[in-house]
Design a protein around this motif. Structure first.
Motif, PDB file in Angstrom:
ATOM      1  N   GLY A  33       0.787  -1.232   0.000  1.00  0.00           N
ATOM      2  CA  GLY A  33       0.000   0.000   0.000  1.00  0.00           C
ATOM      3  C   GLY A  33       0.807   1.264   0.000  1.00  0.00           C
ATOM      4  O   GLY A  33       0.299   2.339   0.316  1.00  0.00           O
ATOM      5  N   ASP A  34       2.099   1.172  -0.370  1.00  0.00           N
ATOM      6  CA  ASP A  34       2.957   2.355  -0.404  1.00  0.00           C
ATOM      7  C   ASP A  34       2.690   3.179  -1.660  1.00  0.00           C
ATOM      8  O   ASP A  34       1.640   3.059  -2.277  1.00  0.00           O
ATOM      9  CB  ASP A  34       4.433   1.940  -0.327  1.00  0.00           C
ATOM     10  CG  ASP A  34       4.797   1.392   1.052  1.00  0.00           C
ATOM     11  OD1 ASP A  34       4.061   1.715   2.009  1.00  0.00           O
ATOM     12  OD2 ASP A  34       5.781   0.646   1.152  1.00  0.00           O
ATOM     13  N   ALA A  35       3.693   3.960  -2.054  1.00  0.00           N
ATOM     14  CA  ALA A  35       3.530   4.867  -3.186  1.00  0.00           C
ATOM     15  C   ALA A  35       3.289   4.103  -4.486  1.00  0.00           C
ATOM     16  O   ALA A  35       3.560   2.901  -4.600  1.00  0.00           O
ATOM     17  CB  ALA A  35       4.772   5.750  -3.315  1.00  0.00           C
ATOM     18  N   VAL A  36       2.811   4.854  -5.479  1.00  0.00           N
ATOM     19  CA  VAL A  36       2.554   4.285  -6.803  1.00  0.00           C
ATOM     20  C   VAL A  36       3.866   3.849  -7.441  1.00  0.00           C
ATOM     21  O   VAL A  36       4.875   4.553  -7.371  1.00  0.00           O
ATOM     22  CB  VAL A  36       1.872   5.324  -7.705  1.00  0.00           C
ATOM     23  CG1 VAL A  36       1.619   4.752  -9.097  1.00  0.00           C
ATOM     24  CG2 VAL A  36       0.582   5.789  -7.090  1.00  0.00           C
ATOM     25  N   ALA A  37       3.835   2.661  -8.058  1.00  0.00           N
ATOM     26  CA  ALA A  37       4.974   2.197  -8.853  1.00  0.00           C
ATOM     27  C   ALA A  37       4.742   2.693 -10.276  1.00  0.00           C
ATOM     28  O   ALA A  37       4.011   2.060 -11.056  1.00  0.00           O
ATOM     29  CB  ALA A  37       5.082   0.681  -8.795  1.00  0.00           C
ATOM     30  N   SER A  38       5.342   3.823 -10.641  1.00  0.00           N
ATOM     31  CA  SER A  38       5.038   4.466 -11.917  1.00  0.00           C
ATOM     32  C   SER A  38       5.402   3.603 -13.111  1.00  0.00           C
ATOM     33  O   SER A  38       4.842   3.777 -14.201  1.00  0.00           O
ATOM     34  CB  SER A  38       5.764   5.816 -12.013  1.00  0.00           C
ATOM     35  OG  SER A  38       7.168   5.625 -11.892  1.00  0.00           O
ATOM     36  N   GLU A  39       6.344   2.651 -12.916  1.00  0.00           N
ATOM     37  CA  GLU A  39       6.713   1.786 -14.031  1.00  0.00           C
ATOM     38  C   GLU A  39       5.654   0.717 -14.317  1.00  0.00           C
ATOM     39  O   GLU A  39       5.647   0.115 -15.396  1.00  0.00           O
ATOM     40  CB  GLU A  39       8.061   1.102 -13.750  1.00  0.00           C
ATOM     41  CG  GLU A  39       8.049   0.021 -12.685  1.00  0.00           C
ATOM     42  CD  GLU A  39       8.149   0.556 -11.253  1.00  0.00           C
ATOM     43  OE1 GLU A  39       8.378  -0.245 -10.331  1.00  0.00           O
ATOM     44  OE2 GLU A  39       7.999   1.783 -11.078  1.00  0.00           O
ATOM     45  N   ALA A  40       4.764   0.473 -13.370  1.00  0.00           N
ATOM     46  CA  ALA A  40       3.707  -0.533 -13.542  1.00  0.00           C
ATOM     47  C   ALA A  40       2.429   0.185 -13.985  1.00  0.00           C
ATOM     48  O   ALA A  40       1.538   0.473 -13.183  1.00  0.00           O
ATOM     49  CB  ALA A  40       3.485  -1.307 -12.251  1.00  0.00           C
ATOM     50  N   VAL A  41       2.344   0.487 -15.275  1.00  0.00           N
ATOM     51  CA  VAL A  41       1.206   1.219 -15.826  1.00  0.00           C
ATOM     52  C   VAL A  41       0.046   0.244 -16.065  1.00  0.00           C
ATOM     53  O   VAL A  41       0.226  -0.804 -16.685  1.00  0.00           O
ATOM     54  CB  VAL A  41       1.584   1.923 -17.139  1.00  0.00           C
ATOM     55  CG1 VAL A  41       0.392   2.692 -17.697  1.00  0.00           C
ATOM     56  CG2 VAL A  41       2.761   2.872 -16.910  1.00  0.00           C
ATOM     57  N   VAL A  42      -1.116   0.585 -15.567  1.00  0.00           N
ATOM     58  CA  VAL A  42      -2.308  -0.260 -15.725  1.00  0.00           C
ATOM     59  C   VAL A  42      -3.083   0.227 -16.944  1.00  0.00           C
ATOM     60  O   VAL A  42      -3.537   1.368 -16.987  1.00  0.00           O
ATOM     61  CB  VAL A  42      -3.185  -0.222 -14.461  1.00  0.00           C
ATOM     62  CG1 VAL A  42      -4.438  -1.062 -14.652  1.00  0.00           C
ATOM     63  CG2 VAL A  42      -2.391  -0.699 -13.258  1.00  0.00           C
ATOM     64  N   ARG A  43      -3.212  -0.669 -17.919  1.00  0.00           N
ATOM     65  CA  ARG A  43      -3.867  -0.321 -19.184  1.00  0.00           C
ATOM     66  C   ARG A  43      -5.047  -1.258 -19.450  1.00  0.00           C
ATOM     67  O   ARG A  43      -5.179  -2.305 -18.826  1.00  0.00           O
ATOM     68  CB  ARG A  43      -2.872  -0.419 -20.343  1.00  0.00           C
ATOM     69  CG  ARG A  43      -1.649   0.496 -20.239  1.00  0.00           C
ATOM     70  CD  ARG A  43      -0.753   0.307 -21.454  1.00  0.00           C
ATOM     71  NE  ARG A  43       0.407   1.188 -21.421  1.00  0.00           N
ATOM     72  CZ  ARG A  43       1.572   0.876 -20.857  1.00  0.00           C
ATOM     73  NH1 ARG A  43       1.718  -0.321 -20.283  1.00  0.00           N
ATOM     74  NH2 ARG A  43       2.580   1.720 -20.870  1.00  0.00           N
ATOM     75  N   LEU A  44      -5.854  -0.851 -20.430  1.00  0.00           N
ATOM     76  CA  LEU A  44      -6.988  -1.656 -20.892  1.00  0.00           C
ATOM     77  C   LEU A  44      -6.922  -1.731 -22.410  1.00  0.00           C
ATOM     78  O   LEU A  44      -7.020  -0.709 -23.091  1.00  0.00           O
ATOM     79  CB  LEU A  44      -8.305  -1.030 -20.437  1.00  0.00           C
ATOM     80  CG  LEU A  44      -9.621  -1.639 -20.933  1.00  0.00           C
ATOM     81  CD1 LEU A  44      -9.699  -3.129 -20.669  1.00  0.00           C
ATOM     82  CD2 LEU A  44     -10.807  -0.930 -20.285  1.00  0.00           C
ATOM     83  N   PRO A  45      -6.723  -2.918 -22.984  1.00  0.00           N
ATOM     84  CA  PRO A  45      -6.617  -3.025 -24.454  1.00  0.00           C
ATOM     85  C   PRO A  45      -7.916  -2.614 -25.137  1.00  0.00           C
ATOM     86  O   PRO A  45      -9.009  -3.035 -24.736  1.00  0.00           O
ATOM     87  CB  PRO A  45      -6.322  -4.514 -24.682  1.00  0.00           C
ATOM     88  CG  PRO A  45      -5.921  -5.072 -23.367  1.00  0.00           C
ATOM     89  CD  PRO A  45      -6.602  -4.229 -22.336  1.00  0.00           C
ATOM     90  N   LEU A  46      -7.805  -1.823 -26.192  1.00  0.00           N
ATOM     91  CA  LEU A  46      -9.006  -1.440 -26.942  1.00  0.00           C
ATOM     92  C   LEU A  46      -9.681  -2.665 -27.542  1.00  0.00           C
ATOM     93  O   LEU A  46     -10.909  -2.731 -27.625  1.00  0.00           O
ATOM     94  CB  LEU A  46      -8.628  -0.451 -28.053  1.00  0.00           C
ATOM     95  CG  LEU A  46      -8.335   0.990 -27.627  1.00  0.00           C
ATOM     96  CD1 LEU A  46      -7.884   1.807 -28.824  1.00  0.00           C
ATOM     97  CD2 LEU A  46      -9.551   1.629 -26.981  1.00  0.00           C
ATOM     98  N   GLY A  47      -8.889  -3.652 -27.950  1.00  0.00           N
ATOM     99  CA  GLY A  47      -9.453  -4.837 -28.561  1.00  0.00           C
ATOM    100  C   GLY A  47     -10.237  -5.715 -27.607  1.00  0.00           C
ATOM    101  O   GLY A  47     -10.952  -6.625 -28.041  1.00  0.00           O
ATOM    102  N   SER A  48     -10.108  -5.459 -26.293  1.00  0.00           N
ATOM    103  CA  SER A  48     -10.841  -6.245 -25.289  1.00  0.00           C
ATOM    104  C   SER A  48     -12.082  -5.536 -24.781  1.00  0.00           C
ATOM    105  O   SER A  48     -12.826  -6.097 -23.973  1.00  0.00           O
ATOM    106  CB  SER A  48      -9.923  -6.569 -24.104  1.00  0.00           C
ATOM    107  OG  SER A  48      -8.849  -7.382 -24.503  1.00  0.00           O
ATOM    108  N   MET A  49     -12.317  -4.326 -25.244  1.00  0.00           N
ATOM    109  CA  MET A  49     -13.411  -3.555 -24.669  1.00  0.00           C
ATOM    110  C   MET A  49     -14.785  -4.009 -25.148  1.00  0.00           C
ATOM    111  O   MET A  49     -15.786  -3.678 -24.529  1.00  0.00           O
ATOM    112  CB  MET A  49     -13.216  -2.064 -24.928  1.00  0.00           C
ATOM    113  CG  MET A  49     -12.011  -1.508 -24.175  1.00  0.00           C
ATOM    114  SD  MET A  49     -12.011   0.281 -24.014  1.00  0.00           S
ATOM    115  CE  MET A  49     -13.247   0.530 -22.750  1.00  0.00           C
TER     116      MET A  49
END
Length: 534
Positions: A33-49
């Motif tokens: 629960g510490d600070a954001v890990a900026s290298e771990a970007v959470v994305r959503l594929p357009l092809g899965s929407m």
């Protein structure tokens, strides 16, 4: 960051590094629960929407802002979006955000680019309640299944309403507004109309009375303005701008909050219309449209089995049309299991656990997520506003690891736009010329009235013809002996023509034939949802 937390972040970074186009939701937080890990970007594929999704969370946890983040990036990717704006907050999409302060702090922590920006917005309303162009549906187009949901009918009453629609469809009687449906029901239970239902099993007078009372109540509550013409065309939800941005259509609903079931069911009608109108596209690189059903618990509350089956089938099949459907509600348990099982993308905001029922819902929600290193029971009750637990479908269709996510800030204003901005949107809309003015053409109400009037005139003319025939016979001198002159033993020919000939040649009879002739070859066929096939 602990070793366990670092390992979780590494898995998230690898799992959410999609090769194809995607939208960015935010950045991951480790299990500690510490600070954001900026290298771990959470994305959503357009092809899965087009595999659909769920945005859930308690009131005030940030669901509306999440919808805004989704809509902005979809628009930037050239994907049109449809959103129901229940509180009137989403008009801020038309105004660039001010930035600075908390926005700058959040985006700095995420190490993601941010630019204040306004987006192309089209405003709609239901039947004239609120700003924007009115959206209307005909009663025929809406169909008996959805209308039964709006009226709160039980299964017997819903079946009877379906029978009424069936008869009207066969007769080609256009049910454009509520008075048309009222006229049809009154005709079918009248002495003149009972013969029309004899071969269909009939409708109990008490059942018809219930339906009529509910229709009158719906009309008195303002529902009459939602039904009529011109009927909305779903193609107007699929527009893009000249520079390729997807148009964000907002259905403004603040004026109909006292009829929540009506507007939630109306959204389902739009979805059913999209299913009918769009071609099959399989699994495109990006969706044709993303359609958001807000306040989903209103849609499913007290719904009949037929309605739930229709929703499940529509959600399952519309994926191949390239349409992604996102349900927005407070807890996943608000959505039936058969529908929830089809929602591959999940954004879960904080849940409350103040009551035993809350605790039960929390436990059920945790069980629906893939296993992870997070203690989801604890995380879901401790998420801050603007945070969510996320899992999506990868480009291969596999669920990604659960990621506690700090969501990025919207680039447009959070909250409503200024009144002059809203007025400018309405004034500049290209849809105003097509939908602003209501139409009232000839439909079932007028057609049935014309038939009754024509039948009455035909009967009157027949009586008059018979009276003239009797008078002429009485006035004619008979042969000696008092017998009537015959011809070959047959009956005497009427000098004024036969009664049948007089009736057939009458203007009233010809009018009635013209009215009946308009229905030939116009039987209405219906989709899986009971809506009219165009």
């Amino acid at each position: 960051m602990s070793e366990q937390s670092s390992s979780q972040v590494d898995r998230i970074r690898e799992a959410y590094a999609f090769a194809g186009p995607s939208i960015t939701l935010g950045g991951a937080v480790g299990t500690d629960g510490d600070a954001v890990a900026s290298e771990a970007v959470v994305r959503l594929p357009l092809g899965s929407m087009n595999r659909h999704g769920l945005v859930a969370g308690a009131t005030g946890t940030g669901k509306t802002v999440t919808l805004q983040v989704l809509a902005e990036q979809l628009s930037d990717s050239g994907v049109p979006v449809f959103l129901a704006d229940v509180k009137g907050d989403l008009t801020g999409l038309a105004t660039p955000a001010e930035g600075g302060g908390k926005v700058e702090e959040r985006m700095s922590g995420l190490a993601q680019e941010w630019e204040a920006k306004a987006y192309p917005v089209e405003l709609l309303n239901l039947g004239g309640h609120g700003v924007g162009n009115p959206v209307r549906a005909t009663v025929t187009g809406f169909g008996p299944t959805l209308l039964s949901k709006v009226l709160g009918l039980n299964q017997t009453q819903e079946s009877s309403l379906g029978l009424i629609f069936y008869w009207a469809d066969q007769q080609g009687l256009a049910l454009l507004d509520l008075k048309d449906l009222v006229a049809v029901i009154q005709h079918l239970i009248s002495d003149e109309g009972r013969a029309d239902l004899k071969g269909l099993g009939g409708i109990a007078t008490s059942t018809a009375g219930v339906i009529l009372r509910e229709l009158i109540g719906l009309s008195a509550a303002g529902g009459d303005v939602f039904f009529g013409e011109p009927e909305f065309e779903t193609a107007d939800l699929l527009r893009t701008t000249a520079d390729g941005a997807g148009v964000i259509t907002l259905l403004e609903l603040p004026g109909v909050q006292d009829r929540p079931v009506l507007f939630s069911t109306f959204l389902m009608w739009l979805l059913a219309e999209l299913f009918q109108d769009l071609p099959e596209v399989g699994d495109p690189e990006k969706p044709t449209l993303v359609f958001v059903l807000d306040e989903a618990h209103l849609l499913f509350g007290d719904a009949s089995d037929a309605f739930l089956d229709a929703v499940e089938q529509a959600v399952r099949l519309i994926r191949s049309k390239g349409v992604g459907v996102f349900f927005v509600t407070q807890t996943p348990t608000d959505v039936p299991d058969a529908v929830l099982a089809q929602l591959g993308n999940r954004v879960q905001h904080a849940l409350r656990a103040h009551t035993p029922n809350d605790a039960k819902a929390l436990k059920a929600t945790v069980s629906t997520f893939p296993t992870s290193d997070y203690d989801l029971g604890e995380v879901l009750t401790s998420l801050r506003t603007g945070e969510a637990v996320v899992t999506v479908l990868s480009e291969e269709g596999a669920p990604t690891p659960v990621a506690r996510t700090v969501l990025r800030a919207p680039q447009a204003r959070i909250g409503p736009s200024e009144e002059e901005v809203v007025r400018a949107l309405v004034a500049g809309s290209s849809l105003s010329g097509r939908y602003a003015e209501a139409l009232d053409r000839e439909s079932a109400h007028e057609m049935l009235a014309a038939r009754m009037e024509a039948a009455t005139r035909a009967a009157q003319e027949q009586e008059a013809a018979e009276a003239r025939t009797r008078a002429s016979r009485e006035a004619a001198p008979g042969p000696a002996g008092g017998g009537r002159r015959g011809s070959g033993g047959g009956g005497r020919q009427d000098p004024d023509g036969g009664v049948l000939e007089q009736v057939v040649s009458s203007g009233a009879f010809r009018s009635m034939l013209r009215s009946a002739g308009t229905v030939i070859g116009r039987e209405i066929t219906r989709s899986v949802f009971g809506t009219r096939r165009r």
